[in-house]
Design a protein around this motif. Sequence first.
Motif, PDB file in Angstrom:
ATOM      1  N   TYR A  83       0.962  -1.220   0.051  1.00  0.00           N
ATOM      2  CA  TYR A  83      -0.046  -0.041   0.026  1.00  0.00           C
ATOM      3  C   TYR A  83       0.879   1.383   0.004  1.00  0.00           C
ATOM      4  CZ  TYR A  83      -3.221  -3.528   2.085  1.00  0.00           C
ATOM      5  OH  TYR A  83      -3.938  -4.628   2.240  1.00  0.00           O
TER       6      TYR A  83
ATOM      7  N   LYS B  69      -0.554  -0.833  -8.571  1.00  0.00           N
ATOM      8  CA  LYS B  69      -0.848  -1.290  -7.430  1.00  0.00           C
ATOM      9  C   LYS B  69      -1.739  -2.062  -7.097  1.00  0.00           C
ATOM     10  CE  LYS B  69       1.941   1.631  -4.713  1.00  0.00           C
ATOM     11  NZ  LYS B  69       1.375   2.701  -3.798  1.00  0.00           N
TER      12      LYS B  69
ATOM     13  N   ASP C 183      -3.936   1.371  -2.758  1.00  0.00           N
ATOM     14  CA  ASP C 183      -2.726   2.375  -2.503  1.00  0.00           C
ATOM     15  C   ASP C 183      -3.154   3.285  -1.323  1.00  0.00           C
ATOM     16  OD1 ASP C 183      -1.125   4.675  -2.439  1.00  0.00           O
ATOM     17  OD2 ASP C 183      -1.044   4.938  -4.700  1.00  0.00           O
ATOM     18  N   ALA C 184      -2.282   3.648  -0.252  1.00  0.00           N
ATOM     19  CA  ALA C 184      -2.627   4.347   1.183  1.00  0.00           C
ATOM     20  C   ALA C 184      -3.164   5.717   0.667  1.00  0.00           C
ATOM     21  CB  ALA C 184      -1.440   4.195   2.007  1.00  0.00           C
TER      22      ALA C 184
ATOM     23  N   ILE D 130      -8.144  -0.118  -0.869  1.00  0.00           N
ATOM     24  CA  ILE D 130      -7.284  -1.101  -0.208  1.00  0.00           C
ATOM     25  C   ILE D 130      -7.855  -2.474  -0.256  1.00  0.00           C
ATOM     26  CG2 ILE D 130      -6.460  -1.734   2.007  1.00  0.00           C
ATOM     27  CD1 ILE D 130      -4.651   0.704   0.623  1.00  0.00           C
TER      28      ILE D 130
END
Length: 540
Positions: free
Chosen positions: A300, A332, A336-337, A343
């Motif tokens: 993440y 990703k 991705d945070a 997520i």
Amino acid sequence: MTGHVFVVGADLRRLVCDDVLVPTDRSLRVTSEWRHLLPDDVVTSEDPDGVCLGLAWRDGERVLRVPGGRAGERGLWLVDTVDEQQRDGEDALRWLVDGARLALTAVARREVSAPVHGRARRLVALPALGTGWGGAAGQRGTLLQRLLPVLREGAAEHGFDVALVLRGPSDLAAAQRVRRAEPDSWDLPEHLAELAADLGERARRGQLAAFVGAGVSAAAGLPTWEQLLDELAGRTGLDDGLRAGLARLPAQDAAALLARELGREELERYVQERFGPGQYALAHALIADLPVQEFVTTNYDPLVELAAADIGRDLAVLPFDEAEPGRPWLLKLHGDAAHPASIVLTREEYLQFGDSRAALAGVLHSLLLTRHVLFVGTSMQDDDLIRIAHQVRSAVQAPGAAPRRRSGTVLTLTDDPARARLWERDVQTVAMAPADTPPAEAARLLEVLLDCLCCLSTPPTGYLLDPAYRGMLSGEERALAAALQQVEGAVPEGATSSAVGEVAALLRRLGSRRTAAGGPPPPDEASAPRDDRLQQQRAG
């Protein structure tokens, strides 16, 4: 216990390490790029050109530790690299290199209870000392030829690892050329050295892609999957019995229960905070240095793209950015945070892989069919990876299909024959060390392998047109450089022709500074941290 010297393209201020060497002069002034590393109480004044420090040298001293900082923080060392006697030629270079030797000796005297984030050896990082205010900017090639052996001697004597951190592509290409001429630069078993040579050749041919797993980010202090679930469980208030039961559930089911207990918004907020921009590990920087165009990660965090940005590589982050021809990209796979709603954590989210996330799987399908994928930091137990590998295997075993080579290489820390046998139809699995090797030592050997791979895959021409490296050129290369400089001078400023663009791009790859507008920052001028800018780009 011999240490290793790494050469890496990175921002020294953001690299995870135990000690940093910072160049200064007798007035104890440093360039402004180092400001955020310095404790406020040692700064007496600052302006756009530099920072003055309220410290003092002792007679004859050339290395000074900066006081302050919290326990466990990396040590910051000032090294005098500005020669007031203005020595000439070899004497000046010898004086500079002696400063590096003295600095490593001083660093070795500082006691470190444990290297950062469980690393097997302490890591000391430094720039190419003397190439800014120190006066060696025009002799970079000769300086690297003198400096690298001294760093190796220091690493061998003191038993810690050293990272020579460079910013410009010319610097990296020249340093790797110096190292390729010295085959003892890597203490690797023969089979790992052969693997590095094979992967390096694939990278040079444009055949290599990189997959980055959670093990890489663990070296930057971020949690593995299991550690993340444990951290989330600690925030739920569940009693000991339920927490013990969580540990017995499959990871995705445990995550589903935690999401229900915490609420999806709280879970997303925690992941966004925990995996936000920060310092990246040596392995992140080495992977970002590889001349590959396609990266995939289940992580993440933004550390791969930060490491790439710090050497002037602007990665498109898929699926949030638009892919552009010629621009390298990072997929990703699990979100991705910076985009918490993306997520992937729970069983239900994994099951959606065949629906809304099928397009993302298709990207990795394509890489496994058309590239050789290097897997780093993953145990290959992820459900998505297992499903994708099965789908690719089914596709290539269609009636009439020719026998296929294995589509990737998995680098594992220690030997696991059963898991290697399980995956042998799809990928080759290469262990860094026997099963009884401490994981930290195996992880360090993986870094050495990546360092060797970076060196062998770096084109040996990236400094051909850089005047600072003219002293490294052979007679034949000087003649070629002179001819190319004529072409360089004929490239019109601001031209929009595609043909001119192709020529300018070639000249940049050969070290031209005149055609480098819009490229990475000059080697001596570390740019301001990019955390906020990168987040804004990706959030947009």
